[in-house]
Design an enzyme around this catalytic site. Structure first.
Site, PDB file in Angstrom:
ATOM      1  N   SER A 137       0.843  -1.189   0.000  1.00 59.30           N
ATOM      2  CA  SER A 137       0.000   0.000   0.000  1.00 59.30           C
ATOM      3  C   SER A 137       0.884   1.247   0.000  1.00 59.30           C
ATOM      4  O   SER A 137       1.937   1.269   0.625  1.00 59.30           O
ATOM      5  CB  SER A 137      -0.893   0.015   1.243  1.00 59.30           C
ATOM      6  OG  SER A 137      -1.653  -1.162   1.286  1.00 59.30           O
ATOM      7  N   ASP A 173      -5.821  -2.000  -8.039  1.00 60.59           N
ATOM      8  CA  ASP A 173      -5.618  -2.496  -6.672  1.00 60.59           C
ATOM      9  C   ASP A 173      -5.750  -4.015  -6.521  1.00 60.59           C
ATOM     10  O   ASP A 173      -5.028  -4.608  -5.751  1.00 60.59           O
ATOM     11  CB  ASP A 173      -6.622  -1.805  -5.739  1.00 60.59           C
ATOM     12  CG  ASP A 173      -6.269  -1.966  -4.262  1.00 60.59           C
ATOM     13  OD1 ASP A 173      -5.079  -1.874  -3.923  1.00 60.59           O
ATOM     14  OD2 ASP A 173      -7.182  -2.190  -3.446  1.00 60.59           O
TER      15      ASP A 173
HETATM   16  C1  OXD Z   1      -4.641  -0.230   0.610  1.00 62.95           C
HETATM   17  C2  OXD Z   1      -5.690   0.361  -0.217  1.00 62.95           C
HETATM   18  O1  OXD Z   1      -4.522   0.132   1.790  1.00 62.95           O
HETATM   19  O2  OXD Z   1      -5.764   0.014  -1.398  1.00 62.95           O
HETATM   20  O3  OXD Z   1      -3.913  -1.090   0.105  1.00 62.95           O
HETATM   21  O4  OXD Z   1      -6.497   1.169   0.289  1.00 62.95           O
HETATM   22 MN    MN Z   2      -4.505  -1.653  -1.842  1.00 60.28          MN
END
Ligand code: OXD
Ligand code: MN
Length: 593
Positions: A248, A277
Site C-alpha cells: 500500500s 488495486d
Molecule cells: C490499501 C488500499 O490500503 O488500497 O492497500 O487502500
Molecule cells: Mn490496496
C-alpha cells in the site's frame, strides 16, 4: 426483490439482532442513489461540491479516530488458529460471533439498514462472485455503488443459490476500543463494526475481494491478488498485459494509469488501465493465466495526486466522485490536498472540518497540520478514467504476460530483475519488502516484509498461501514470467535516482522484451538484470548508461543482511513455509558468498 430463502432468512436474522427502524433494498438505480445523496447532504454526512467545477461530487469526513484500515483490529476467524497462521490476528469463530453479537445488538436502532446486493466482477461472468452487504451507512452505500456492480441483476444472477458472501456492517458508536473487522472464510461471512472508514467498511474490497477471495481461490484453483493490471499497446496495435503487486502507498494507482513519456507517445505507444488495486487471476483454457479487476471504481489516495504524477486519476475524480477527509476550499466549494498544486486555499476547512491555516503546515506533523489527511481518498468510477482499457468489462479478462513485484528499497533491490523460474519468482514475491519512509510514524528505513503485498490481506495461513502460488505451476502450462522492480533507490543524500512515474514505462518495455526473448540480461546471484544499455534512456535528462548501471547493481552486503531478515520472517510465518522456498533462500545465501 428476491425469493431466495437463504438471503431472506439471513437478513431477518441480522435485522433481529441489529434492530433497524427500517430496511431499504439498494436497486442500483440513479434515482435511488440521488435520493440517498440528498438525504446524506441534509444530515451533513455529505457536502455537495461545486456542480460546475466538480459535477456530482461530494465531500465526506470520517470520525477523527477512524481514518485508515486497522490491521490490529482485523481478524481471520478460521476454526483453528493454525489455518489463520501467525501473520493474521485470530479469534475462534464461536467466541468472535458471541463478542460481536453483543456489539451489533441494537446497533441500528433509530437507523435504516441498507441491503446492497453487489458483484465483484462482471455479473454472470465466470470470474464473478456475489455478495450482499448490510449496512447502516449511506456513505457505504454510495461508495459501494461506485466501487462494485450493484443492483437487482445481482439478485437475478444469484437466483436460489446460497453462494454469496454475507457482509454485515454497522457504524455502531464508532468506538475505537470495540472496532472489529472480522472474516469467517469457512462461513463466507464478514462482520465489521464500529468503523466508517473505507477499507474497513466497503466490504467488497479488501475483506471480500482479497481476504475471503484468497481463501476461495486456494480452494477452487485460482488467485486473488493485491495487484494492478495494465495493458501496453505497441505502435502496431498489439497489447500485452502485466499485473503488479506493491505494498500500500507505493504508487500502484500511478503505475496503473501511467502516461508514456512523449518520445513513446509519438511513436504510438499507449498504456491502458484495467485495475489499480486487485486482480483475480484464473488459468484459462489456453493454458495461460487470465486476470480481471473485480472492482468497478478506484479508492485512491488523494495527497500527491496531481497533473504530473497522475493526470488520469485527477481527471477520473473530477466528476461523480466522493472525497473523504480532504481539505475543503470554501471560496469555491471545491477540494484540495497536499501535492495537488502549490496554491493551498486561503479560506478552507481541514480534514477534521476545522478552520485551516495553510501557513502553519509542518511536514513533520502532517496529521496535525495538513489540510487533507495523509490517507484521504477519492472514490471514483472506473468508467471516468481516460485510460480505461476496452477490456475492462471483458468477462474473460486479459491474458498476463508478466507479473511484477515491487517494494520501496533505498539500496537493496535493483531497478529491475527477473526471476529464474516460477518457483524462484514465488520466492521473490515471498521476500518482498518496503522500508518505512518519513511519511509514516516511527523509525525511518525499517524493513517491513510484505509478501506479494498481501501481508494484511491473505485470508489464511501465509505458508499455505506460498504453497498455493507454487502449486499453480502444476495446473498452468504457460505461466507469465515474474519480475521485481524498485523505483525508489536513493543516492547518498537520500534523493531518488530514478525519475519514476511515466518513465517506468522504460522498465516495463524491457520486461516485455524479456518475455518475448528479445532482450539480453546478466545473471546475478538474485536473478537476471538488464544490460544497462538495454534500458532506453532517450529523452531522460540527467540519466545515462552509467546511472543505469548503478541502479542495476546488486550490493551483496545488503543482500546478506536481507537474507538474515528473511530467515526470521519465514520462522515467524512458521512451519507451513514450503520447503522449496527455504531451499531457494539457502541457494541465494550460497550464491551471495
Ligand atoms: C490499501 C488500499 O490500503 O488500497 O492497500 O487502500
Ligand atoms: Mn490496496
Amino acid at each position: 426483490m428476491t425469493n431466495n430463502k437463504y438471503i431472506l432468512s439471513w437478513i431477518d436474522e441480522m435485522a433481529a439482532m441489529t434492530k433497524p427502524d427500517r430496511i431499504v433494498w439498494i436497486d442500483g438505480t440513479e434515482e435511488q442513489a440521488e435520493e440517498l445523496r440528498r438525504e446524506a447532504c441534509r444530515t451533513g454526512e455529505l457536502v455537495k461540491l461545486n456542480e460546475k467545477l466538480l459535477p456530482n461530487c461530494y465531500l465526506h469526513r470520517t470520525a477523527v479516530n477512524d481514518v485508515a484500515r486497522v490491521e490490529g483490529r482485523t481478524f481471520i476467524c478460521t476454526k483453528t488458529k493454525e489455518d489463520a497462521g501467525n501473520i493474521n490476528n485470530w479469534i475462534e469463530p464461536g467466541e468472535c460471533y458471541a463478542r460481536l453479537t453483543k456489539l451489533f445488538t441494537g446497533s441500528m436502532i433509530g437507523r435504516t439498514m441498507y441491503v446492497i446486493p453487489y458483484s465483484m466482477g462482471v455479473v454472470g461472468s465466470e470470474f464473478a462472485k456475489y455478495g450482499i452487504e448490510l449496512t447502516d451507512s449511506i456513505y457505504v452505500v454510495l461508495n459501494m455503488l461506485i466501487m462494485t456492480r450493484v443492483g437487482n441483476n445481482v439478485l437475478e444472477a444469484l437466483g436460489d443459490s446460497p453462494d454469496y458472501i454475507k457482509g454485515l456492517h454497522s457504524k455502531a458508536q464508532l468506538d475505537e476500543e470495540n472496532r472489529y473487522i472480522c472474516h469467517f472464510p469457512e462461513d463466507n461471512t464478514i462482520w465489521s463494526v464500529n468503523s466508517g472508514y473505507g477499507g474497513n467498511v466497503l466490504l467488497g474490497k479488501k475483506c471480500f475481494a482479497l481476504r475471503i477471495a484468497s481463501f476461495l481461490g486456494r480452494k477452487e484453483g485460482w488467485m486473488a491478488e493485491h495487484m494492478l493490471i495494465l495493458g501496453i499497446e505497441y505502435p502496431n496495435g498489439e497489447i500485452k498485459y502485466i499485473s503488479a503487486a506493491f505494498p500500500s502507498a507505493c504508487g500502484k494507482t500511478n503505475l496503473a494509469m501511467l502516461i508514456p513519456p512523449e518520445i513513446y507517445r509519438k511513436k504510438g505507444y499507449k498504456v491502458w488501465c484495467v485495475g489499480d488495486d486487485i486482480a483475480w487471476i484464473r488459468p484459462g483454457k489456453d493454458g495461460r493465466l487470465w486476470a480481471v479487476n473485480p472492482e468497478n471504481g478506484f479508492f485512491g489516495v488523494a495527497p500527491g495526486t496531481n497533473e504530473k504524477s497522475n493526470p488520469n486519476a485527477l481527471h477520473t475524480c473530477m466528476r461523480d466522485a466522493i472525497f473523504t477527509n480532504v481539505c475543503h476550499d470554501l471560496d469555491n466549494n471545491t477540494v484540495w490536498w497536499e501535492g495537488l498544486n502549490n496554491n493551498p486555499p486561503k479560506n478552507a476547512l481541514n480534514w477534521r472540518g476545522e478552520k485551516w491555516d495553510y501557513t502553519k503546515y509542518d511536514k513533520n506533523d502532517k496529521i496535525g497540520t495538513s489540510g487533507a489527511h495523509p490517507n484521504s481518498r477519492f472514490t471514483a468510477m472506473a468508467k471516468n478514467c481516460p485510460s480505461l482499457s476496452s477490456e475492462f468489462n471483458n468477462p474473460a479478462g486479459v491474458p498476463l504476460s508478466a507479473i511484477i513485484f515491487g517494494g520501496r528499497r533505498a539500496k537493496t533491490a535493483p531497478l529491475v530483475y527477473e526471476s529464474t523460474s516460477w518457483q524462484n519468482g514465488t520466492f521473490v514475491g515471498s521476500i518482498m519488502a518496503s522500508e518505512t519512509t518519513a511519511a509514516a510514524a516511527g523509525a525511518i528505513g525499517v524493513v517491513r516484509r510484505d509478501p506479494m503485498a498481501m501481508r494484511p490481506f491473505v485470508g489464511y495461513n501465509m505458508g499455505d498461501y506460498f504453497q498455493h502460488w507454487l502449486d499453480m505451476e502444476k495446473i498452468v502450462p504457460h505461466l507469465p514470467k515474474i519480475f521485481h522492480v524498485n523505483w525508489f533507490r536513493t543516492d547518498d543524500e537520500g534523493n531518488f535516482i530514478w525519475p519514476g512515474f511515466g518513465d517506468n514505462m522504460r522498465v516495463l518495455l524491457w520486461i516485455l522484451d524479456r518475455v518475448e526473448g528479445k532482450a539480453d540480461a546478466d545473471l546475478t546471484p538474485i536473478g537476471y538484470v538488464p544490460k544497462a544499455e538495454d534500458i532506453d534512456t532517450e529523452g531522460l535528462a540527467g540519466i545515462d548508461t552509467e546511472t543505469i548501471k548503478g541502479l542495476l547493481s546488486v550490493d551483496r552486503e545488503s543482500w546478506r543482511e536481507d537474507v538474515k531478515n528473511i530467515k526470521d520472517f519465514y520462522n515467524l510465518i512458521g512451519d507451513r513455509v514450503p520447503k522449496e522456498l527455504w531451499k531457494e533462500l539457502e541457494e541465494l545465501d550460497e550464491r551471495l558468498k
